[in-house]
Design a protein around this motif. Structure first.
Motif, mmCIF file in Angstrom:
data_model
loop_
_atom_site.group_PDB
_atom_site.id
_atom_site.type_symbol
_atom_site.label_atom_id
_atom_site.label_comp_id
_atom_site.label_asym_id
_atom_site.label_seq_id
_atom_site.Cartn_x
_atom_site.Cartn_y
_atom_site.Cartn_z
ATOM 1 N N UNK A 22 0.901 -1.052 -0.025
ATOM 2 C CA UNK A 22 -0.192 -0.131 -0.034
ATOM 3 C C UNK A 22 0.754 1.210 0.156
ATOM 4 N N UNK A 23 2.006 1.170 0.740
ATOM 5 C CA UNK A 23 2.966 2.308 0.595
ATOM 6 C C UNK A 23 3.770 2.562 -0.851
ATOM 7 N N UNK A 24 3.871 1.219 -1.225
ATOM 8 C CA UNK A 24 4.699 1.240 -2.522
ATOM 9 C C UNK A 24 3.907 1.985 -3.603
ATOM 10 N N UNK A 25 2.463 1.499 -3.627
ATOM 11 C CA UNK A 25 1.541 1.842 -4.701
ATOM 12 C C UNK A 25 0.564 2.887 -3.873
ATOM 13 N N UNK A 26 0.862 4.207 -3.576
ATOM 14 C CA UNK A 26 -0.014 4.738 -2.762
ATOM 15 C C UNK A 26 -1.452 5.139 -3.624
ATOM 16 N N UNK A 27 -2.635 5.184 -3.089
ATOM 17 C CA UNK A 27 -3.711 5.324 -3.994
ATOM 18 C C UNK A 27 -3.977 4.419 -4.789
ATOM 19 N N UNK A 28 -3.402 3.150 -5.029
ATOM 20 C CA UNK A 28 -3.620 2.198 -6.040
ATOM 21 C C UNK A 28 -3.834 0.772 -5.456
ATOM 22 N N UNK A 29 -3.149 0.622 -4.317
ATOM 23 C CA UNK A 29 -3.292 -0.644 -3.589
ATOM 24 C C UNK A 29 -4.019 -0.593 -2.358
ATOM 25 N N UNK A 30 -4.978 -1.325 -1.786
ATOM 26 C CA UNK A 30 -5.621 -0.997 -0.480
ATOM 27 C C UNK A 30 -5.827 -2.266 0.214
ATOM 28 N N UNK A 31 -5.580 -2.114 1.326
ATOM 29 C CA UNK A 31 -5.811 -3.654 2.445
ATOM 30 C C UNK A 31 -7.297 -3.293 3.211
ATOM 31 N N UNK A 32 -8.108 -4.177 2.738
ATOM 32 C CA UNK A 32 -9.059 -4.201 3.499
ATOM 33 C C UNK A 32 -8.914 -5.692 4.574
ATOM 34 N N UNK A 33 -8.961 -5.375 5.971
ATOM 35 C CA UNK A 33 -9.037 -6.615 6.705
ATOM 36 C C UNK A 33 -10.213 -6.958 7.361
#
Lengths: 99, 495
Positions: free
Chosen positions: B100-111
């Protein structure tokens, strides 16, 4: 009506009608087959034309190249299928001839 | 009455070739795919796509999947990846935080803190989040191990230019590297079950199933079916496919959009996966009983052609059992007719086998180079001997009748009768034998024997056997458990 009379009329009818009907059916089948071929060819080339004039924004030229490649592949499936059909048909004929 | 009984028995025998005959029809339709103008209504469009990846302990495979997703030939601003972490206990959360840090605004972690409810619940968690915002125009549901080829997504999304298309799926290829015999059997199977069958379904303007690993859904279609996917069955992807079509949308398959997936390496792994699929198909068959063979607003789901495709698979074991019953009954009441029926069945099977196998090779030459041996051995060695007997029988009896009698395969003795009876029984016995090979693998003492035995018994009979087991489970009302297929991340070296 005696059974003999019935048989005679029946056999007379049979000697003419099926031949006339048979040739008519053959003609109709040939016509249907020919029309099916025409419609098939029309669809094949019509489809190709329709795809060629797509209202695409052409933002990426590789997109169009992919589409052209995919269309070519789908068209090639016809001869691939025909090739296998001919192969199996040849085997069937060989089997009949050898047995 | 006796004649009617004989006709019924011969029909039962020939029903054994139903699956292969339908397979032939599918390949013939696939050959005519271009006539359905599959690309007539496509356009270069890039809808905003939200990718949902359900994940439970997928740290081994996720990094590569996300990187591949971010490297797709698709505008970066139009792509977001949502990984729905189903309460993983391995390094998945840490990996996702890094990504999520590497691809900000593109990868999201939903837990999800409470996990283990199954894949459908996990996907729905992601769908609720995505649909709560207006951003996404289409949703791509995929799996953690699926590797997209660079152009796969844009090849799929081009079909959404037609507003009547509600969903698109693509060609999932088996991509385990280094693959074993099981991977190669599956690789070949997917040529027939996906590349051919789904093209045929395109021609019929109906799709049976959006592949669970790659289903692109138009937002409108998804919202129309309630914005969630079915959680009451083991075939959530098939339910989605049916529901989208029942809502009046079309579902398309693009065989030139390719993704790679890791499939089971063992019989036990395959058994778990396919049992889930077969039970799901059973559930679909019952749930949509109002659709089969009905005209109306079901699109082409109610067509005769689609019913033939669907039920030839669903009833496959029943056809096998019917053929065996017919052959064995004829063996005892009319031996010459039994022999003729046997020859007809296996000759028919032989020609359809040749057509299906060689058509598969030409349909996907790349996969055929890797799986040609498994393709040829798909029915198993014993079935191949019977096919050969069916094809060459007339030639052998014409030219070598004396020799066959000398070696005990023909003539009045007991041996020919026993050979014929064993051959008659094999169609059904092969399913039992396949189950035996699975038990041998579970036993674990002779792992070296498993692969050779599958080549002898056949991969086709193994699939039939799994279908029977699934139906028994379903009829018993067994618990619906989502047995996850183990993944190693060794996939797609050729992608």
């Amino acid at each position: 009506v005696s059974p003999g009379d019935t048989g005679l009329r029946w056999s007379e009818g049979m000697s003419k009608e099926p031949r006339r009907g048979g040739s008519s059916i053959s003609r109709k089948l040939a016509m249907v087959f020919f029309l099916a071929l025409l419609v098939g060819a029309g669809k094949l080339f019509g489809g190709a034309r329709a795809a060629r004039v797509l209202p695409s924004t052409r933002a990426d030229p590789s997109w169009s190249r992919d589409l052209e490649k995919d269309r070519r592949f789908e068209r090639s499936l016809i001869w691939r299928t025909v090739a296998v059909l001919l192969f199996v048909a040849a085997l069937t004929v060989a089997r009949q001839l050898l047995s | 009455v006796i004649e009617v009984v004989h006709i019924v028995l011969v029909a039962m025998v020939l029903s054994g070739a139903t699956v292969l005959i339908v397979g032939c029809i599918q390949f013939a339709l696939a050959g005519l795919h271009v006539l359905s103008r599959p690309y007539a209504k496509v356009a270069e469009i890039y809808p905003a796509v939200a990718v949902i990846i359900p994940a439970w302990n997928e740290a081994a495979v996720l990094e590569r999947t996300i990187d591949r997703m971010m490297g797709l030939a698709y505008p970066r601003e139009k792509l977001r990846v949502y990984i729905v972490d189903d309460a993983s206990t391995d390094g998945t959360p840490q990996l996702l935080a890094r990504k999520a840090t590497e691809y900000p605004g593109a990868v999201f972690h939903l837990r999800r803190d409470k996990g283990g409810e199954g894949k459908a619940h996990t996907i729905n968690h992601g769908l609720r989040t995505i649909l709560s915002e207006p951003w996404a125009e289409a949703i791509l549901v995929t799996d953690a191990d699926v590797i997209f080829t660079p152009t796969a997504l844009r090849r799929m999304s081009r079909h959404l230019a037609d507003p009547r298309v509600g969903a698109v799926t693509c060609y999932i290829k088996e991509g385990s590297r280094p693959g074993n015999f099981m991977n190669r059997f599956i690789g070949f199977e997917y040529i027939t079950a996906q590349a051919a069958a789904r093209r045929a379904q395109n021609v019929l303007d109906v799709q049976a199933c959006l592949a669970g690993g790659a289903q692109l859904l138009a937002r409108g279609a998804l919202e129309e079916i309630g914005g969630v996917i079915d959680t009451t069955s083991l075939a959530e992807d098939t339910f989605t496919t049916f529901n989208v079509q029942l809502a009046g949308y079309r579902v398309k398959f693009d065989g030139n959009a390719v993704v790679w997936a890791e499939e089971p390496r063992t019989i036990v792994g395959l058994w778990k996966q396919r049992q889930r699929w077969s039970r799901g198909n059973f559930q679909v068959t019952l749930r949509y009983r109002h659709v089969w063979l009905r005209r109306g607003n079901q699109g082409h789901l109610g067509s005769l052609g689609f019913a033939a495709l669907w039920f030839s698979i669903v009833f496959m074991p029943i056809f096998m059992a019917m053929a065996t019953t017919g052959l064995v009954t004829l063996f005892f009441i009319d031996r010459p007719l039994a022999i003729e029926s046997f020859k007809a069945l296996w000759a028919l099977t032989g020609f359809t086998y040749l057509f299906v196998t060689f058509s598969s090779f030409l349909l996907d030459t790349e996969m055929a180079r890797r799986t040609w041996f498994q393709g040829l051995m798909f029915p198993g060695l014993i079935n191949l001997v019977l096919i050969t007997a069916g094809l060459l029988g007339p030639i052998l009896t014409t030219h070598f009748a004396g020799q066959l009698e000398t070696v005990g395969f023909a003539g009045p003795g007991l041996a020919p009768k026993l050979i014929l009876l064993a051959a008659d029984l094999w169609l059904t016995a092969s399913m039992l034998a396949a189950w035996g090979v699975k038990k041998l693998e579970e036993w674990g003492r002779m792992p070296w024997l498993v692969a050779p035995l599958i080549y002898v018994v056949g991969y086709g009979p193994l699939l039939c056997s799994i279908t029977v087991a699934a139906y028994i489970q379903e009829l018993r009302g067994a618990e619906m458990r989502w047995d996850k297929t183990e993944k190693t991340g060794q996939v797609g070296e050729f992608a």
